[in-house]
Design a protein around this motif. Structure first.
Motif, short mmCIF file in Angstrom:
data_model
loop_
_atom_site.label_atom_id
_atom_site.label_comp_id
_atom_site.label_asym_id
_atom_site.label_seq_id
_atom_site.Cartn_x
_atom_site.Cartn_y
_atom_site.Cartn_z
N LYS A 1 1.04 -1.33 -0.06
CA LYS A 1 0.05 0.12 -0.03
C LYS A 1 0.93 1.09 -0.06
N HIS A 2 0.59 2.22 -0.75
CA HIS A 2 1.20 3.47 -0.89
C HIS A 2 0.95 4.19 0.33
N PRO A 3 2.04 4.85 0.86
CA PRO A 3 1.88 5.49 2.30
C PRO A 3 1.12 6.79 1.78
N GLY A 4 1.14 7.29 0.67
CA GLY A 4 0.32 8.59 0.22
C GLY A 4 -1.29 8.27 -0.09
N GLY A 5 -1.64 7.01 0.03
CA GLY A 5 -2.82 6.81 -0.09
C GLY A 5 -3.44 6.19 -1.65
N TRP A 6 -4.60 6.76 -1.85
CA TRP A 6 -5.29 6.50 -3.18
C TRP A 6 -4.99 7.43 -4.27
N ALA A 7 -4.87 6.72 -5.53
CA ALA A 7 -4.94 7.56 -6.94
C ALA A 7 -6.39 7.05 -7.60
N ILE A 8 -7.11 7.79 -7.70
CA ILE A 8 -8.70 7.48 -8.07
C ILE A 8 -8.96 8.73 -9.40
N GLY A 9 -9.57 8.01 -10.45
CA GLY A 9 -9.95 8.98 -11.60
C GLY A 9 -8.94 9.22 -12.41
N PRO A 10 -9.07 10.44 -13.15
CA PRO A 10 -8.01 10.68 -14.27
C PRO A 10 -6.96 11.05 -13.71
N GLN A 11 -5.74 10.49 -14.10
CA GLN A 11 -4.14 10.63 -13.69
C GLN A 11 -3.31 11.07 -14.78
N ASP B 1 -15.00 6.92 -17.99
CA ASP B 1 -15.59 7.65 -16.70
C ASP B 1 -16.83 7.07 -16.25
N ASP B 2 -17.69 6.50 -17.13
CA ASP B 2 -18.90 5.91 -16.48
C ASP B 2 -18.43 4.63 -15.44
N PHE B 3 -17.28 3.92 -15.82
CA PHE B 3 -17.01 2.95 -14.84
C PHE B 3 -16.51 3.69 -13.37
N ILE B 4 -15.74 4.65 -13.60
CA ILE B 4 -15.28 5.33 -12.52
C ILE B 4 -16.31 5.76 -11.79
N HIS B 5 -17.36 6.49 -12.33
CA HIS B 5 -18.54 6.92 -11.80
C HIS B 5 -19.19 5.71 -10.81
N GLY B 6 -19.25 4.63 -11.63
CA GLY B 6 -19.86 3.50 -11.00
C GLY B 6 -19.07 3.15 -9.33
N LEU B 7 -17.79 3.10 -9.60
CA LEU B 7 -17.02 2.79 -8.47
C LEU B 7 -16.94 3.66 -7.47
N LEU B 8 -17.25 5.00 -7.78
CA LEU B 8 -17.33 6.07 -6.74
C LEU B 8 -18.74 6.02 -6.14
N ASP B 9 -19.70 5.60 -6.56
CA ASP B 9 -20.93 5.34 -6.17
C ASP B 9 -21.26 4.28 -5.43
N HIS B 10 -20.38 3.10 -5.66
CA HIS B 10 -20.75 1.60 -4.94
C HIS B 10 -19.43 1.31 -4.43
N ARG B 11 -18.28 1.81 -4.48
CA ARG B 11 -17.19 1.22 -3.83
C ARG B 11 -16.31 2.30 -2.76
N ALA B 12 -16.52 3.54 -3.08
CA ALA B 12 -15.61 4.50 -2.55
C ALA B 12 -16.19 4.93 -0.94
N LYS B 13 -17.52 4.70 -0.75
CA LYS B 13 -17.84 5.33 0.36
C LYS B 13 -17.20 4.65 1.66
N GLY B 14 -16.75 5.56 2.51
CA GLY B 14 -16.10 4.89 3.65
C GLY B 14 -14.58 4.16 3.47
N VAL B 15 -14.22 4.42 2.01
CA VAL B 15 -13.16 3.72 1.94
C VAL B 15 -11.93 4.70 1.28
N VAL B 16 -12.43 5.33 0.37
CA VAL B 16 -11.60 6.67 -0.32
C VAL B 16 -11.91 8.00 0.36
#
Length: 236
Positions: A110-120, A177-192
């Motif tokens: 795990k990266h000590p800097g945390g997460w990278a999500i969405g466009p990079q 982006d549609d897939f990232i929206h889906g992950l944000l809606d269903h996997r990110a809460k309380g995690v990211v």
């Protein structure tokens, strides 16, 4: 050219029906390029009989960490090492990128800097390339023989090449982006963290370089290679 897709996980069930599973996403990304695909759900222990059952292999993402204790990980690492030894080309994406590195002697954490999500944004051999990402783990130590092709300040080992035997990418060129929206809606809460979620949503809608990465994957898989016999004689 027959490509075997090794499904190391599945997309979230709540969006799978609308947006597709991981193998479907890659079939779309690489459509119209002369590939035929066969999928193997290795997470469920459905492995090919031989590394020569396909002319190349593509290893997908997964919700799992490569360092976790899951039954499919040791045989997958064995498969990777056999394919590498026999010069059967592999492409790894996210988890696939990480498991290839780990199997060949690298270190993933795990990266000590945390997460990278969405466009990079990444420096890919001098070209600015934007891809969607979704990861906290990353390759911390490269295995012997791995060369960095792309990086940014957050992810040093964003794209790795292992001569003509493996090409691996930490980000997700198959995620729109549609897939990232889906992950944000269903996997990110309380995690990211919410600020990262907000930043990802704000940046989506801009251009992605998915087609350019697909071009690179196609070129890598189709490039001429010495035969296995020649490689063993040291010609390759």
């Amino acid at each position: 050219m027959r490509i075997g897709i090794l499904k190391c996980g599945q997309s979230p069930e709540v969006i799978r029906g609308e947006l597709g599973d991981y193998d479907t996403l890659f079939e779309r990304l690489l459509a119209g390029r002369g590939f035929e695909f066969t999928s193997y759900h290795v997470e469920a222990m459905a492995f090919p009989a031989s590394v020569h059952d396909a002319e190349g292999w593509l290893l997908t993402g997964s919700r799992h960490g490569v360092y976790e204790d899951h039954a499919f990980i040791p045989p997958l690492e064995d498969f990777i090492r056999r394919a590498y030894a026999e010069h059967v080309p592999m492409v790894g994406i996210c988890f696939g990128h990480q498991i290839i590195a780990q199997a060949l002697g690298g270190k993933v954490a795990k990266h000590p800097g945390g997460w990278a999500i969405g466009p990079q944004d990444y420096d890919f051999e001098g070209e600015l390339v934007t891809m969607n990402a979704w990861h906290q783990d990353q390759v911390q130590e490269r295995p012997p023989g791995a060369t960095v092709l792309a990086s940014n300040d957050f992810c040093e080992n964003a794209v790795l090449a292992y001569d003509d035997r493996a090409l691996t990418v930490q980000a997700h060129p198959e995620f729109g982006d549609d897939f990232i929206h889906g992950l944000l809606d269903h996997r990110a809460k309380g995690v990211v963290p919410e600020p990262l979620q907000d930043a990802a949503r704000a940046r989506m809608g801009g251009p992605l370089h998915s087609a350019g990465i697909a071009d690179r994957i196609e070129h890598f898989l189709k490039q001429p290679r010495a035969s296995m016999a020649e490689a063993r004689r040291g010609v390759a």
